[in-house]
Scaffold this active site. Structure first.
Site: not given
Ligand code: GLY
Ligand code: MN
Ligand code: MN
Length: 439
Positions: A37, A352, A348, A241
């Site tokens: 809570d 983005h 990656h 991450h």
């Molecule tokens: N910190 C998340 C990214 O760089 O996408």
């Molecule tokens: Mn980023």
């Protein structure tokens, strides 16, 4: 600084002009709790906030441009002095009209009773069927009830259509007010990175560096972190991450810091990687130079009119060529790229969208073939990296990696605004040249 009421009004008008005979429903984010809570700091759902500026849970915004009396309706928590003593200020029903400009406002408890009048003459309902099952069920129940009257009335909202095509294109192109917010979020983020680089030394714990960073976020007026800060020394930098941040930094290691400040819900997102003892080792330097070249060449591709994929493609090209030159990859550049044999080192994408969400909304493509072209007002990150995990498994036919390269992880990330004649690097105050990373 902030978004003026006039701008929210414009956004609401734009949504209403798109939906015409339909009714759109947006739901606020729920208030999450810990320890049964205890409430977490509230974070509004970004599209709800974008359209309303309203920052409370238990709220629903309805846009019904075809309705005779009310086009913008807010359902909110009513004033309740006793509850507000515990959980803080509530705007209440009256002020929802006065402050937020709703044509009509109701207590949220009256949603089921009052909502149908705004749906009954709509040709469709715009609603994002999200992960909130309970609220989905409420909307669907109203829709099914109206559909049961279709034969009798000859009219009903015939479909539920997702709201993302309404809001994503709007949120993707930042307004001058939003750009000012992003400048502040990235400025504070940059200050924190510069402080962290001064502070970090062998012997210091990662969490102590994190504390320096997050201290600045709050001290400079940010609402906190944009995402959990990554302070990754040595081989931790190979975990994309990594957020434990509990290790003591050792001599001659690299420290990768990926941290950003949230300012009024707008987010910075910066990564820097530097040698904590002041000098790169030859292996660290060789890899750093490749990542930096990839980043600079990718940044040069961030221009209005360029397809979104080009800055990623050039970064991959530079990284692959660099790894070939070092003998860490072998064979033909084109083939390695085609067969994605570089992916054990670089898994990656190079960036983005950035805005109210860290991984901000907006499609990257128009369809299977066509990438979106960059345009003024887009804000994006450019963040190539190379990661040589101790456990790296080279792609088929590629050489084993000598131990001296293992445990090195490097990423360099900046935030860019696309402008009419190129781009503006919002995070340019954080140095990144080899000379500036050394001391
Ligand atoms: N910190 C998340 C990214 O760089 O996408
Ligand atoms: Mn980023
Ligand atoms: Mn980042």
């Amino acid at each position: 600084m902030g978004i003026e009421q006039k701008e929210y009004r414009q956004r609401q008008q734009e949504v209403m002009s798109k939906i015409g005979g339909g009714t759109a429903i947006f739901r606020s984010a729920p208030l999450a709790t810990m320890h049964n809570d205890v409430e977490y700091t509230y974070r509004q759902e970004s599209s709800f906030y974008y359209l309303t500026g309203f920052n409370e849970p238990e709220a629903v915004a309805v846009f019904a441009p075809h309705h005779k009396e009310h086009q913008y309706i807010l359902f909110v928590q009513p004033k309740d002095p006793e509850k507000e003593t515990w959980t803080g200020y509530r705007c209440g029903v009256e002020a929802a009209k006065e402050i937020y400009g709703a044509d009509e406002a109701y207590p949220i408890a009256e949603l089921n009773e009052k909502l149908p009048q705004y749906l009954v003459n709509a040709d469709r309902i715009y609603y994002h069927l999200g992960s909130e099952d309970c609220f989905n069920n409420i909307v669907i129940a109203h829709w099914l009830k109206l559909m049961r009257g279709y034969q009798r009335r000859g009219q009903a909202p015939l479909a539920i259509e997702d709201t993302r095509p309404l809001t994503f294109p709007m949120r993707l192109v930042k307004s001058p007010g939003e750009i000012a917010m992003m400048r502040q979020a990235t400025k504070i983020s940059a200050m924190a990175h510069n402080r962290a680089r001064e502070f970090a030394r062998p012997g210091v714990y990662e969490y102590q560096v994190q504390a320096e960073i997050e201290h600045i976020f709050r001290k400079e007026g940010g609402i906190g972190i944009a995402y959990p800060s990554i302070v990754a020394s040595g081989e931790n930098a190979c975990i994309l991450h990594y957020i434990e941040n509990d290790r003591q930094i050792q001599d001659n290691e690299l420290l990768l810091i990926d941290a950003g400040c949230s300012y009024g819900y707008y987010n910075g997102d910066i990564t820097r990687t530097f040698p904590v003892s002041g000098k790169f080792t030859p292996e660290q330097k060789a890899l750093y130079e490749i990542v930096l070249e990839a980043q600079l060449k990718a940044i040069a591709e961030v221009q209005p009119g360029k397809p979104y994929n080009e800055f990623h493609d050039i970064a991959v090209c530079v990284i692959v060529q660099g790894l070939l030159d070092l003998g860490l990859l072998q064979g033909d550049l084109e083939e390695i790229i085609q067969e994605e044999k570089y992916k054990p080192f670089y898994m990656h994408r190079t960036g983005h969208w950035l805005g109210l969400d860290v991984h901000d909304v907006g499609t990257y493509k128009h369809n299977e073939e066509a990438w979106r072209n960059l345009q003024p007002g887009h804000i994006l990150t450019v963040e190539p990296g190379i990661y040589i995990s101790p456990f790296i498994k080279p792609a088929e036919g590629q050489p084993e990696i000598p131990d001296r390269w293992k445990g090195i992880g490097i990423r360099i990330e900046d935030d860019l605004l696309v402008t009419a004649d190129g781009h503006d690097i919002l995070t340019a105050d954080v140095p990144k040249s080899v000379a500036e990373m050394e001391r």
